[in-house]
Design a protein around this motif. Sequence first.
Motif, PDB file in Angstrom:
ATOM      1  N   LEU A 132       0.837  -1.196   0.000  1.00 51.91           N
ATOM      2  CA  LEU A 132       0.000   0.000   0.000  1.00 51.91           C
ATOM      3  C   LEU A 132       0.871   1.244   0.000  1.00 51.91           C
ATOM      4  CD1 LEU A 132      -2.930   1.108   0.192  1.00 51.91           C
ATOM      5  CD2 LEU A 132      -2.656   1.078   2.683  1.00 51.91           C
ATOM      6  N   GLY A 133       0.585   2.164  -0.903  1.00 54.94           N
ATOM      7  CA  GLY A 133       1.349   3.390  -0.995  1.00 54.94           C
ATOM      8  C   GLY A 133       0.804   4.486  -0.106  1.00 54.94           C
ATOM      9  N   GLU A 134       0.978   5.715  -0.542  1.00 50.83           N
ATOM     10  CA  GLU A 134       0.487   6.871   0.204  1.00 50.83           C
ATOM     11  C   GLU A 134      -1.010   6.747   0.454  1.00 50.83           C
ATOM     12  OE1 GLU A 134      -0.040  11.712  -0.377  1.00 50.83           O
ATOM     13  OE2 GLU A 134       0.508  10.427  -2.066  1.00 50.83           O
ATOM     14  N   THR A 135      -1.457   7.099   1.647  1.00 49.05           N
ATOM     15  CA  THR A 135      -2.885   7.054   1.971  1.00 49.05           C
ATOM     16  C   THR A 135      -3.351   8.428   2.433  1.00 49.05           C
ATOM     17  OG1 THR A 135      -2.511   6.415   4.283  1.00 49.05           O
ATOM     18  CG2 THR A 135      -2.775   4.632   2.666  1.00 49.05           C
ATOM     19  N   GLN A 136      -4.638   8.648   2.293  1.00 50.81           N
ATOM     20  CA  GLN A 136      -5.276   9.852   2.815  1.00 50.81           C
ATOM     21  C   GLN A 136      -6.554   9.462   3.535  1.00 50.81           C
ATOM     22  OE1 GLN A 136      -5.648  13.152   0.100  1.00 50.81           O
ATOM     23  NE2 GLN A 136      -3.598  12.860  -0.737  1.00 50.81           N
ATOM     24  N   ASP A 137      -6.948  10.298   4.478  1.00 54.85           N
ATOM     25  CA  ASP A 137      -8.123  10.036   5.311  1.00 54.85           C
ATOM     26  C   ASP A 137      -9.242  11.008   4.985  1.00 54.85           C
ATOM     27  OD1 ASP A 137      -5.902   9.528   8.098  1.00 54.85           O
ATOM     28  OD2 ASP A 137      -6.727   8.027   6.735  1.00 54.85           O
ATOM     29  N   GLY A 138     -10.465  10.573   5.216  1.00 58.19           N
ATOM     30  CA  GLY A 138     -11.628  11.424   5.023  1.00 58.19           C
ATOM     31  C   GLY A 138     -12.834  10.868   5.738  1.00 58.19           C
ATOM     32  N   TRP A 139     -14.004  11.476   5.435  1.00 60.57           N
ATOM     33  CA  TRP A 139     -15.238  11.119   6.119  1.00 60.57           C
ATOM     34  C   TRP A 139     -16.409  11.232   5.161  1.00 60.57           C
ATOM     35  CZ3 TRP A 139     -13.949  10.297  11.282  1.00 60.57           C
ATOM     36  CH2 TRP A 139     -12.798  10.932  11.744  1.00 60.57           C
TER      37      TRP A 139
END
Length: 535
Positions: A132-139
């Motif tokens: 898994l590479g770069e990740t980002q979070d959200g909602w």
Amino acid sequence: MTDISRRKLLTGALGASALTLVGPTGAALASSSPRLVRSRLGLTSGFSMGDVSTSNAVLWARSSGEGRLRAQLRAVDETGEIIRGRGSFARTLRGAYAREATDFTAKINAQHLPAGTRFAVTIGFEDDNGTLGETQDGWFSTAPALTGRRNHDASRAQSFVWSGDTAGQGWGINEEIGGMRAYAAMHATKPDFFVHSGDTIYADGPIAAEVVEPDGQIWRNLVTEEVSKVAETLDEYRGRHRYNLMDRNVRAMYSEVPVIAQWDDHETHNNWWPGEIIEDERYTVRDINTLAARGRQAWQEYQPIADPRAMRSGTGFEAARIYRKISRGPALDLFALDMRSYKSENTTGMEVKSTSILGEEQLNWLVDSLAKSKATWKVILNDLPLGIIVPDGKAQESISNADHGAPLGRELELARLLKAIKDRGIKNVVFLTADVHYCAAHHYSPERAAFREFNEFWEFVAGPVNAGSFGPNQMDGTFGPRVDFSLAGTTNQSPRDGKGQFFGHVDLDEQDLFTVTLRNGLGDIVYTKTLEPAK
């Protein structure tokens, strides 16, 4: 600087990288794309979510290379803490592979989600080894459950915002003023979703490094090679979407606010209709169907739309790929229209026989879907306005024909829709639109109209979100509109002070009161109207 010399400057500064930025002096700026972390896959354009209903959502992202989109969803409470025990939900989803053929974009169609639930999202791309590479979070939150399936502690209240017209008239991303600030103002209202009512890009509007405003101020845009000329190739259309996602306000909002996207004319060319041969000297390709197919493919690749037919690969104009219904629980159904793909030629609009704006298939789908809807409010998202006169030279671009008498031309199709709504006893229909670059509230009544076979209704107008200001326009009296409110900026006013940019906000409370506020680009409320549902 001439267009030719500016283009050479851009090409020289950019080299092979379409995402390298050029400042007003031609100096290279930092790329908007995250660098690879330890050779792992990166997220070049943030991520977005769309068409979130009671149980479904579409997740979207663009990768720095070939890989498979992966998302982890977890149910959280109002404070963001993971729910454990009753109400808990955790799932890892894998979607499509990002490949060069889709400009490295990919989607996940998340289905069978619990209604009325708030989710934390972590998204990224896996390589062929599963790394898994770069990740980002959200909602995001799914809509309240329908009657009989309601979450034990979920509220039926919700809110949303709408606007249109992003990066139009040469007003792009100006980082000196904080970028596209109206997106931040919409985000600050904490809506459950955002309706982008069309003109998601301006493929026909080049963006220059500097623009002199009427008062002499210099507006400084970020510029990429693709936005420096009109879009003709598929990659130039794609580059328009990549450009908008460079704005930090857009990326921040899209990571927390799902979008319901519509397309209109500027995704291809101003005021176009199928079959047109454009007379625009800036273009080497003049066949609008060729341009629209490329524009539509790029639009479908970059917008998180849910219809499975719209998620397949293809270059456009297949039936029923954009217009769709999104269920938002017992209080709200949304009907996103496509008023471009089936549009007749722009004429004076005085034809005795009906001419097309929706087309027969879409019109029948809309009437039947409205009749079947059990939601309290049926909101029609019309990417072109109903009673506003929108000239296209000596012709007409929208529905109205500037004649206040009986319906003619495209008005006959609208008359059929409004009469069917009345005849089939469909209540609580509201229209929301953008397109004309000002905000307004219109009440339509048969008592004032030349055509009287319909029930009174409201249409609310809000835009632009980051484009030039125009209007207000004149109204056509055929369907009896009354302008309850309108507010416009000065002609082609820049977004600098935010006062000529507009968006709408809708609040649906527990009693199903439908409160509309129109707001400027700073978030200031300029108009309020509360509608009570008819029983």
